[in-house]
Design a protein around this motif. Structure first.
Motif, mmCIF file in Angstrom:
data_model
loop_
_atom_site.group_PDB
_atom_site.id
_atom_site.type_symbol
_atom_site.label_atom_id
_atom_site.label_comp_id
_atom_site.label_asym_id
_atom_site.label_seq_id
_atom_site.Cartn_x
_atom_site.Cartn_y
_atom_site.Cartn_z
ATOM 1 N N ASN A 26 10.061 8.900 -33.096
ATOM 2 C CA ASN A 26 10.764 8.335 -31.936
ATOM 3 C C ASN A 26 11.157 6.877 -32.195
ATOM 4 O OD1 ASN A 26 10.356 10.736 -30.668
ATOM 5 N ND2 ASN A 26 8.774 10.000 -29.254
ATOM 6 N N LEU A 29 14.279 6.737 -34.124
ATOM 7 C CA LEU A 29 15.433 7.079 -33.281
ATOM 8 C C LEU A 29 15.836 5.900 -32.403
ATOM 9 C CD1 LEU A 29 14.994 10.735 -31.985
ATOM 10 C CD2 LEU A 29 16.985 9.749 -33.132
ATOM 11 N N THR A 35 17.091 4.155 -26.744
ATOM 12 C CA THR A 35 15.986 4.947 -26.214
ATOM 13 C C THR A 35 14.684 4.280 -26.614
ATOM 14 O OG1 THR A 35 15.112 7.190 -26.007
ATOM 15 C CG2 THR A 35 15.769 6.519 -28.214
ATOM 16 N N ASP A 37 10.222 5.181 -27.552
ATOM 17 C CA ASP A 37 9.144 6.169 -27.722
ATOM 18 C C ASP A 37 8.562 6.517 -26.356
ATOM 19 O OD1 ASP A 37 7.076 7.655 -29.208
ATOM 20 O OD2 ASP A 37 5.736 6.070 -28.508
ATOM 21 N N ILE A 40 10.845 8.970 -24.410
ATOM 22 C CA ILE A 40 10.868 10.330 -24.986
ATOM 23 C C ILE A 40 9.536 11.043 -24.733
ATOM 24 C CG2 ILE A 40 11.235 11.715 -27.077
ATOM 25 C CD1 ILE A 40 12.838 9.298 -28.221
ATOM 26 N N ARG A 158 22.084 9.867 -26.861
ATOM 27 C CA ARG A 158 20.635 9.753 -26.664
ATOM 28 C C ARG A 158 20.081 10.867 -25.778
ATOM 29 N NH1 ARG A 158 19.530 4.848 -22.311
ATOM 30 N NH2 ARG A 158 20.686 5.800 -20.590
ATOM 31 N N VAL A 162 17.372 13.180 -29.106
ATOM 32 C CA VAL A 162 15.919 12.965 -29.159
ATOM 33 C C VAL A 162 15.145 14.289 -29.049
ATOM 34 C CG1 VAL A 162 16.159 10.674 -28.146
ATOM 35 C CG2 VAL A 162 15.664 12.607 -26.640
#
Ligand code: COA
Length: 333
Positions: A26, A29, A35, A37, A40, A158, A162
């Motif tokens: 994450n 990403l 975004t 962690d 997500i 996004r 994810v």
């Protein structure tokens, strides 16, 4: 065999899975899109996913998973009579990915074809092959869920990038002898009124990718997440209840529920509605994300190999995906 003949019981003789080496976390990403962690993990439960190499195709992952399942089942590739690959990310539009797997395995005596039922595909394949074995048409079958979703994700979006990952899971189905485990009940359904909720709009005959539209990310996953969420919970609950009832089981008889691995909040809602405690629900989406048709197959293999259930236990598999499609199976292991 006539319709009145008793059907032959069918069991799962072996399972296998494979995920590519490369892990995308994450945090990595969050370096690419807006975004975090925290977002997500809170919204989905996903912590990382595996991403296939450029030269690693769906059929390669499927073949690795298949070899592991065949080894556990003690069945040689040349003895296979049926190979079904469930995938929405085939190597090529034609021939079927199952034919590449057949070639890789040297399974010269098998009939091989793909099915497209998105995340529900592995359990669709289970129901189809169970019926073909129980009718006496084949003695054994290899079913595989395999996806290279990373090739069909818009890495600038996004809201979808994810969620997904790559991998493959497989199972070998064969005739069950008295006293062995058995697939007790299967269920599958679709609702084509809801095709717009989750799809890959481009790349097919309706919208070929051309030099004019190449930059529009049309051959990538598009989703109305909130709507999908609601249908997922309802349909998975109904499908699981049907196979539990048809198998004369009660929630307390179920040692392990193996659901589609898309979102931890969906999984928790299903467990709650089925009245199965969370510690009897298998979850591995934190490691792999949503691998579509591969997800429940990888989870089945991990649950099997880590002792989440034992011989004689009852397990329930339940899935949901684009189409919309859904499916479930109740198994005495
Ligand atoms: N990081 C940070 N913010 C994000 C984000 C991300 N990766 N993705 C979306 N957001 C934002 C949205 O832009 C929105 O912002 P806004 O309120 O300012 O408009 C906010 O987060 C909420 O978005 P929303 O889509 O309403 O979130 P959600 O709670 O519904 O969660 C999903 C989104 C996709 C995780 C959720 O809907 C889901 O899991 N649905 C089911 C999907 C699924 O299972 N698909 C596969 C079926 S096989």
């Amino acid at each position: 065999m006539t319709e009145t003949s008793p059907s032959i019981p069918v069991r799962i003789a072996g399972t296998g899975s494979y995920v590519p080496e490369k892990i995308l976390t994450n945090a990595e990403l969050a370096d690419r899109v807006d975004t975090s962690d925290e977002w997500i993990v809170t919204r989905t439960g996903i912590k990382q996913r595996h991403i296939a190499a450029d030269d690693e195709f769906t059929s390669h992952m499927a073949t690795h998973a298949a070899r592991r399942a065949l080894e556990q089942a003690g069945i040689a590739p040349e003895d296979l009579e049926l190979i079904i690959v469930a995938t929405i990310t085939p190597d090529t539009l034609t021939p079927a990915t199952a034919c590449y797997v057949q070639q890789n395995l040297g399974a010269v005596g098998a009939v091989a074809f793909d099915i497209s039922a998105a995340c529900s595909g592995f359990l669709y394949a289970m129901k189809i092959s169970k019926r073909l074995i129980s009718d006496g048409a084949f003695k054994n079958a290899l079913i595989i869920g395999a996806e290279k979703l990373s090739a069909f994700v818009n890495w600038e979006d996004r809201s979808t990038c994810v969620l997904f990952g790559d991998g493959a899971g497989a199972a070998v189905l064969t005739r069950a002898e008295p006293g062995q485990g058995e697939i007790l009940a299967t269920e599958m359904g679709s609702d084509g009124r809801l095709t717009h909720l989750l799809n890959i709009p481009g790349g097919g005959s309706a919208c070929p990718i051309t030099t004019q539209n190449a930059g529009e990310h049309l051959a990538t996953l598009a989703m109305l997440g909130k709507e999908v969420f609601k249908h997922a919970v309802t349909r998975m609950k109904e499908a699981a209840e049907k196979v539990i009832e048809r198998s004369d089981l009660k929630p307390e008889d179920i040692a392990c529920v193996i659901p589609h691995q898309a979102n931890l909040r969906i999984i928790d809602a299903i467990a709650d509605r089925l009245a199965v405690p969370n510690d009897r629900v298998f979850v591995n989406l934190d490691k792999y994300g949503n691998t579509s048709a591969a997800a429940v197959a990888i989870a089945l293999d991990e649950a099997n190999r880590t002792g989440a259930f034992k011989r004689g236990d009852h397990i329930v598999l339940v899935v949901f995906g684009a189409g919309l499609t859904w499916a479930a199976a109740a198994v005495r292991w």
